[in-house]
Design a protein around this motif. Structure first.
Motif, PDB file in Angstrom:
ATOM      1  N   VAL A 155       0.610  -1.077   0.343  1.00 22.56           N
ATOM      2  CA  VAL A 155      -0.055  -0.110   0.262  1.00 22.56           C
ATOM      3  C   VAL A 155       0.819   1.547   0.270  1.00 22.56           C
ATOM      4  O   VAL A 155       0.903   2.372  -0.944  1.00 22.56           O
ATOM      5  N   ALA A 156       1.816   1.182   0.540  1.00 20.04           N
ATOM      6  CA  ALA A 156       3.038   2.354   0.862  1.00 20.04           C
ATOM      7  C   ALA A 156       3.641   2.669  -0.888  1.00 20.04           C
ATOM      8  O   ALA A 156       3.608   3.636  -0.986  1.00 20.04           O
ATOM      9  N   ALA A 157       3.681   1.650  -1.150  1.00 19.42           N
ATOM     10  CA  ALA A 157       4.160   1.251  -2.543  1.00 19.42           C
ATOM     11  C   ALA A 157       3.863   2.595  -3.225  1.00 19.42           C
ATOM     12  O   ALA A 157       4.090   3.086  -4.328  1.00 19.42           O
ATOM     13  N   ALA A 158       2.174   1.474  -3.253  1.00 19.26           N
ATOM     14  CA  ALA A 158       1.395   2.283  -4.300  1.00 19.26           C
ATOM     15  C   ALA A 158       1.064   3.548  -4.086  1.00 19.26           C
ATOM     16  O   ALA A 158       0.815   4.106  -5.107  1.00 19.26           O
ATOM     17  N   THR A 188      -5.771   1.041  -0.734  1.00 17.95           N
ATOM     18  CA  THR A 188      -5.449   2.083  -1.362  1.00 17.95           C
ATOM     19  C   THR A 188      -6.204   3.199  -2.121  1.00 17.95           C
ATOM     20  O   THR A 188      -5.817   3.778  -2.241  1.00 17.95           O
ATOM     21  N   ALA A 189      -7.283   2.430  -2.362  1.00 22.04           N
ATOM     22  CA  ALA A 189      -8.570   3.238  -2.455  1.00 22.04           C
ATOM     23  C   ALA A 189      -8.742   3.824  -1.654  1.00 22.04           C
ATOM     24  O   ALA A 189     -10.075   5.192  -1.597  1.00 22.04           O
ATOM     25  N   VAL A 190      -9.264   3.767  -0.134  1.00 26.33           N
ATOM     26  CA  VAL A 190      -9.492   4.921   1.007  1.00 26.33           C
ATOM     27  C   VAL A 190      -8.403   5.838   1.439  1.00 26.33           C
ATOM     28  O   VAL A 190      -9.056   7.108   1.299  1.00 26.33           O
ATOM     29  N   LEU A 191      -7.465   4.606   1.253  1.00 27.03           N
ATOM     30  CA  LEU A 191      -5.881   5.846   1.513  1.00 27.03           C
ATOM     31  C   LEU A 191      -6.254   7.561  -0.288  1.00 27.03           C
ATOM     32  O   LEU A 191      -6.009   8.065   0.398  1.00 27.03           O
ATOM     33  N   GLY A 192      -6.318   6.709  -0.616  1.00 28.49           N
ATOM     34  CA  GLY A 192      -5.832   7.684  -2.203  1.00 28.49           C
ATOM     35  C   GLY A 192      -7.040   8.298  -2.271  1.00 28.49           C
ATOM     36  O   GLY A 192      -7.147   9.591  -2.624  1.00 28.49           O
ATOM     37  N   PHE A 200      -5.217  12.137  -1.767  1.00 27.55           N
ATOM     38  CA  PHE A 200      -4.911  12.384  -2.667  1.00 27.55           C
ATOM     39  C   PHE A 200      -6.503  13.163  -3.907  1.00 27.55           C
ATOM     40  O   PHE A 200      -7.093  13.457  -4.774  1.00 27.55           O
ATOM     41  N   ASP A 201      -7.289  13.254  -2.710  1.00 29.87           N
ATOM     42  CA  ASP A 201      -8.710  13.323  -2.671  1.00 29.87           C
ATOM     43  C   ASP A 201      -9.139  12.812  -4.695  1.00 29.87           C
ATOM     44  O   ASP A 201     -10.140  13.650  -4.946  1.00 29.87           O
ATOM     45  N   GLU A 202      -8.884  11.799  -4.009  1.00 26.78           N
ATOM     46  CA  GLU A 202      -9.538  10.484  -5.730  1.00 26.78           C
ATOM     47  C   GLU A 202     -11.087  10.624  -4.935  1.00 26.78           C
ATOM     48  O   GLU A 202     -11.122  10.299  -3.841  1.00 26.78           O
ATOM     49  N   PRO A 203     -11.863   9.929  -6.169  1.00 25.50           N
ATOM     50  CA  PRO A 203     -13.152   9.883  -5.757  1.00 25.50           C
ATOM     51  C   PRO A 203     -13.332   8.358  -4.645  1.00 25.50           C
ATOM     52  O   PRO A 203     -12.822   7.651  -5.255  1.00 25.50           O
ATOM     53  N   PHE A 204     -14.221   8.357  -4.270  1.00 20.91           N
ATOM     54  CA  PHE A 204     -14.805   7.115  -3.804  1.00 20.91           C
ATOM     55  C   PHE A 204     -16.241   7.152  -3.758  1.00 20.91           C
ATOM     56  O   PHE A 204     -17.010   7.416  -2.913  1.00 20.91           O
ATOM     57  N   THR A 205     -16.603   5.703  -4.754  1.00 24.28           N
ATOM     58  CA  THR A 205     -17.878   5.867  -5.513  1.00 24.28           C
ATOM     59  C   THR A 205     -18.305   4.610  -4.633  1.00 24.28           C
ATOM     60  O   THR A 205     -17.772   3.814  -4.062  1.00 24.28           O
TER      61      THR A 205
END
Length: 120
Positions: free
Chosen positions: A15-18, A70-74, A78-83
Motif C-alpha cells: 500500500v505504501a508503494a502504491a 489503497t482506494a480509501v487512502l487514495g 489525494f482527493d480521489e473519488p470514492f463512489t
C-alpha cells in the motif's frame, strides 16, 4: 501469529508503494519508496510461501487488503473519488477472499482416502 504479522507487513509495504507511486507523479523522489515498498512486499510474500502458507489465501488477502486500503487512502490523501461502485467492488473482492479462505480448509478427496487407509 507470526505469519499474520508478515502478511500485515506485506500489505503495508504494498500500500505504501502504491501510494508513493501516485505521489511520484508530482514529486519523482517518491519513486524510491515505490521500489522499496514493492520489493519489501514481495520478500514478505515469498517468506510466507516458504513457510507453507497457501498461495491462494496469502495472495487473496494481500491483494484484497491492498485494493481496499489503497482506494480509501487514495481518497483521503489525494482527493480521489470514492463512489458507491468502488465500495461495492471492494466488498466483492473481500467476499471473494473469504470464499477462497473458506474453501482452502476443505480436505481434498485424495487426502481423505489416504487417511482412511492409514487408519486401517
Amino acid at each position: 501469529m507470526k505469519k499474520w504479522a508478515i502478511l500485515g507487513a506485506a500489505i503495508v509495504a504494498e500500500v505504501a508503494a502504491a501510494l508513493a507511486l501516485r505521489a511520484a507523479i508530482d514529486d519523482p523522489g517518491w519513486a524510491v519508496l515505490t521500489v522499496t515498498g514493492y520489493i519489501g512486499a514481495f520478500v514478505a510474500l515469498s517468506t510466507l510461501l516458504r513457510a507453507g502458507a497457501p498461495i491462494g489465501v496469502v495472495y487473496g488477502i494481500w491483494a484484497a487488503a491492498g485494493v481496499a486500503l489503497t482506494a480509501v487512502l487514495g481518497t483521503v490523501l489525494f482527493d480521489e473519488p470514492f463512489t458507491l461502485l468502488i465500495g461495492i467492488g471492494i466488498a466483492v473482492v473481500i467476499a471473494g477472499v473469504v470464499l477462497v479462505e473458506t474453501g482452502s480448509h476443505h480436505e481434498r478427496p485424495q487426502e481423505s482416502l489416504e487417511r482412511a487407509e492409514v487408519a486401517r
